[in-house]
Write an enzyme that holds these catalytic residues in place. Structure first.
Site, PDB file in Angstrom:
ATOM      1  N   ILE B 212     -31.180 -37.398 -17.107  1.00  0.00           N
ATOM      2  CA  ILE B 212     -31.050 -37.354 -18.570  1.00  0.00           C
ATOM      3  C   ILE B 212     -31.749 -38.560 -19.193  1.00  0.00           C
ATOM      4  O   ILE B 212     -32.530 -38.423 -20.128  1.00  0.00           O
ATOM      5  CB  ILE B 212     -29.560 -37.308 -18.979  1.00  0.00           C
ATOM      6  CG1 ILE B 212     -28.946 -35.966 -18.555  1.00  0.00           C
ATOM      7  CG2 ILE B 212     -29.395 -37.540 -20.468  1.00  0.00           C
ATOM      8  CD1 ILE B 212     -27.431 -35.876 -18.747  1.00  0.00           C
ATOM      9  N   ARG B 232     -28.548 -49.444 -11.636  1.00  0.00           N
ATOM     10  CA  ARG B 232     -28.222 -50.294 -10.490  1.00  0.00           C
ATOM     11  C   ARG B 232     -29.471 -50.808  -9.790  1.00  0.00           C
ATOM     12  O   ARG B 232     -29.613 -51.981  -9.512  1.00  0.00           O
ATOM     13  CB  ARG B 232     -27.295 -49.554  -9.517  1.00  0.00           C
ATOM     14  CG  ARG B 232     -25.859 -50.021  -9.633  1.00  0.00           C
ATOM     15  CD  ARG B 232     -24.907 -49.102  -8.916  1.00  0.00           C
ATOM     16  NE  ARG B 232     -24.799 -47.801  -9.588  1.00  0.00           N
ATOM     17  CZ  ARG B 232     -24.136 -46.764  -9.118  1.00  0.00           C
ATOM     18  NH1 ARG B 232     -23.523 -46.840  -7.960  1.00  0.00           N
ATOM     19  NH2 ARG B 232     -24.068 -45.640  -9.803  1.00  0.00           N
ATOM     20  N   ARG B 296     -20.634 -40.636 -21.749  1.00  0.00           N
ATOM     21  CA  ARG B 296     -19.206 -40.394 -21.865  1.00  0.00           C
ATOM     22  C   ARG B 296     -18.629 -41.306 -22.931  1.00  0.00           C
ATOM     23  O   ARG B 296     -19.029 -42.464 -23.049  1.00  0.00           O
ATOM     24  CB  ARG B 296     -18.509 -40.661 -20.521  1.00  0.00           C
ATOM     25  CG  ARG B 296     -18.670 -39.583 -19.494  1.00  0.00           C
ATOM     26  CD  ARG B 296     -17.949 -38.283 -19.879  1.00  0.00           C
ATOM     27  NE  ARG B 296     -18.162 -37.214 -18.909  1.00  0.00           N
ATOM     28  CZ  ARG B 296     -19.123 -36.288 -19.006  1.00  0.00           C
ATOM     29  NH1 ARG B 296     -19.957 -36.298 -20.024  1.00  0.00           N
ATOM     30  NH2 ARG B 296     -19.227 -35.350 -18.091  1.00  0.00           N
ATOM     31  N   GLU B 325     -11.787 -37.847 -26.967  1.00  0.00           N
ATOM     32  CA  GLU B 325     -12.137 -36.434 -27.029  1.00  0.00           C
ATOM     33  C   GLU B 325     -11.029 -35.560 -26.442  1.00  0.00           C
ATOM     34  O   GLU B 325     -10.448 -35.956 -25.443  1.00  0.00           O
ATOM     35  CB  GLU B 325     -13.408 -36.240 -26.195  1.00  0.00           C
ATOM     36  CG  GLU B 325     -14.494 -35.436 -26.868  1.00  0.00           C
ATOM     37  CD  GLU B 325     -15.775 -35.537 -26.076  1.00  0.00           C
ATOM     38  OE1 GLU B 325     -16.113 -34.558 -25.408  1.00  0.00           O
ATOM     39  OE2 GLU B 325     -16.403 -36.619 -26.124  1.00  0.00           O
ATOM     40  N   HIS B 343     -19.958 -32.791 -28.604  1.00  0.00           N
ATOM     41  CA  HIS B 343     -20.228 -32.698 -27.163  1.00  0.00           C
ATOM     42  C   HIS B 343     -20.941 -31.377 -26.850  1.00  0.00           C
ATOM     43  O   HIS B 343     -20.444 -30.561 -26.052  1.00  0.00           O
ATOM     44  CB  HIS B 343     -18.923 -32.818 -26.360  1.00  0.00           C
ATOM     45  CG  HIS B 343     -19.159 -33.372 -24.976  1.00  0.00           C
ATOM     46  ND1 HIS B 343     -18.252 -34.139 -24.298  1.00  0.00           N
ATOM     47  CD2 HIS B 343     -20.231 -33.264 -24.165  1.00  0.00           C
ATOM     48  CE1 HIS B 343     -18.732 -34.479 -23.126  1.00  0.00           C
ATOM     49  NE2 HIS B 343     -19.932 -33.953 -23.016  1.00  0.00           N
ATOM     50  N   GLY B 345     -24.325 -31.229 -25.975  1.00  0.00           N
ATOM     51  CA  GLY B 345     -25.574 -31.470 -25.266  1.00  0.00           C
ATOM     52  C   GLY B 345     -26.083 -30.300 -24.436  1.00  0.00           C
ATOM     53  O   GLY B 345     -27.237 -29.911 -24.550  1.00  0.00           O
TER      54      GLY B 345
END
Lengths: 380, 380
Positions: B212, B232, B296, B325, B343, B345
């Site tokens: 994404i 990371r 999130r 949510e 939400h 997407g």
């Protein structure tokens, strides 16, 4: 070695800057303006009526020998026809420039007859307008505008989404009905019978591939659309090579419309572009087409469009411009299948300040002997 | 020459397809499903309770020798813990797959212990989610959401724009005040003291550069932003080479935040991502930053964010996900400096149907002997 200050005092050319009581637009917080104001002798003159300005041009000693004319929206307090002043400008005037695109009020041809160059801002706002076209495109495919309004009303993401999956309108509200409980998502995502799809892999057709249309093409390619376009003449090979993706030229609009999942209008107002989308052309579109308009509202016959939205011939309409602007046809205001923006394409700080930098560049450039072909001069 | 029909009847492997009374999701209008249903013997089984399903797995003769398990949301009528059924599956079962990403309810590790491969849809929805991130970004810079609501209220483009240029909020409504009459546009475009700028030439930082995040990077590059990212480990040179523009790795979030005009969060929920934006980190941002979240809601402490929006430390917030949510904090609902989507997407026909195609590919692939590394298997 010469003393620059002494020299510049002797040779400074005058630039007339028009202001008005209601529209002050002196860009003295733009760093480039500091230099500009040092390079030239700035003459600020507040205008009121056309008669008063003509009188000043004839009699005010400060207004007899300026070389540049820096225009802002202030001139409009004297009416829309700026060309009436052209005969009264001094022979010293070499260049006039304004911080926007449209030259309708200025008759650049009449300026040219007096040997005065006229500059505008060229393509400066193309990216900002193209961003709005992109935002509208995403809304036309994903119905973000309607879904956001539902979320603001309900304060609950589940409730806001509970019409996604509906095939009908609520007969009372004319808004999407609730999705049936046994809605099968594999049938696709529908909203009041309109199809919610990804723009990816779909075909966009841009009518009007000037600076704005080109900037739109780059954006639509980034969201995975393939790009067709129509304009009077096809792009040259060199122009095509400046894109990292292919663009397909379609010579006639009648040929273009049946191919499109998305039509983007980026045309200026002209006799050729009035009612491009009319009763005849709407018959040619691929059913379910989406339409985005960032050019001029006059390009669409809105009666025809509203019927096509009702009939699902057009899935959605997303627009920054309208036929009867500033008024919007009331029937648009409550529809879920439209996205409406208030002709805000060029409204960014970057653009408004950039436009003034382009005015300074036009005026300073001409007065310092830069080749006018390298500037934003529109009456060469 | 063999007769294919006779052969296939003899050798057809069984695929168990779970349905429920409330969630029918049989993709028989997706062309690929015709072939899939011919290649395998489909066993449709309606589930009700966990106990009843375990009983069927133990005693129903139809459920003793299936090789593939095709899951949809139907399983959820039996509760969230699907792993409880793993001990009861027949030894013939080789692969289970579901049409979404998250495997939280499935314990792929326990499936692995029984030698059953588990497949998901991989990166299938990345482009659709990234389109929503792009839409939110444009809203965060240009305030399209607020300006559209004003246009829908007033029906007049001039009236809708008459707060553009305002430096304050109306003390009653807490919405942008009217722009002063002598507003000087060269000072920039403001809206209730917030700055309306172009994303072009600004710096975006993406936290979470998976599928994404990468799709978002491509889109933000197309609107002229330069891209930094944090994850990371830095992208490999081969991954970097797949982009046509540079991406700058910033190893720590503390180092990233002070550089950004736009922060985009595209991280999954995990202990490391909870409250990434908190009282400490908000002190590090470049004042005036805009924040977009499509990962999130738990990544942002919304109390901290609301204060930062009031203080103009954060110019705007545009989000598809929220901390509590499905409920949205009421204080967001009336703000002009936020854009809120429910939400949504992944909600496109392309994605939902594509996900089923990926399930079929996972199951048919494993059962036909395709190398599982070429499929969407998550427990190799």
């Amino acid at each position: 070695m010469q003393q620059p200050s002494a020299t510049s005092k002797m040779t400074k050319l005058k630039v007339l800057f028009l202001t008005s009581a209601s529209i002050k637009e002196i860009p003295d917080h733009i760093p480039e303006f500091q230099q500009f104001s040092q390079d030239f002798e700035m003459v600020y003159h507040e205008v009121t009526t056309a008669e008063a300005f003509i009188d000043s041009l004839q009699n005010d000693p400060k207004l007899q020998d300026f070389s540049g004319l820096y225009l802002t929206g202030a001139f409009s307090v004297m009416g829309r026809d700026f060309s009436q002043f052209i005969p009264y400008f001094p022979d010293t005037l070499k260049v006039a420039s304004f911080p926007w695109v449209g030259a309708e009020s200025f008759r650049p041809d009449l300026f040219k007859e007096r040997g005065i160059l006229v500059g505008n801002v060229g393509d400066g706002s193309a990216d900002d307008v193209a961003d709005i076209a992109l935002s509208l495109t995403l809304s036309a495919f994903r119905f973000t505008s309607y879904l956001e309004s539902r979320l603001r009303e309900s304060g609950d993401t589940n409730q806001a989404r509970n019409t996604l999956g509906s095939y009908e309108l609520d007969p009372k509200t004319k808004m999407p009905a609730l999705a049936p409980m046994d809605n099968d998502r594999t049938k696709g995502v529908h909203l009041g019978g309109k199809h919610v799809v990804s723009p990816r892999g779909k075909v966009a057709g841009i009518i009007g591939l000037g600076a704005i249309g080109k900037a739109i093409a780059v954006r639509l390619n980034a969201i995975g659309m393939s790009i067709c376009y129509n304009k009077r003449t096809a792009l040259s090979q060199a122009e095509l090579d400046s894109f990292s993706f292919p663009l397909t030229y379609v010579e006639s609009i009648d040929e273009l419309l049946p191919q499109l999942d998305l039509l983007v209008l980026a045309v200026p107002h002209s006799p050729q572009t009035v009612n491009l989308i009319n009763e005849e052309s709407i018959k040619l579109v691929k059913p379910g087409i989406r339409i985005v308009n960032v050019g001029r509202g006059s390009a669409i016959d809105e009666e025809v469009l509203l019927k096509a939205l009702d009939d699902n011939v057009v899935t959605s309409f997303a627009s920054d411009v309208f036929q009867h602007e500033p008024k919007i046809d009331e029937r648009f205001l409550k529809r879920f299948d439209v996205a409406l923006l208030p002709h805000m394409g060029p409204y960014t700080t970057d653009n408004f300040q950039g436009n003034h930098k382009r005015v300074m560049r036009n005026i300073a450039g001409v007065l310092k002997g830069v080749d006018p072909r390298e500037l934003g001069i529109i009456n060469l």
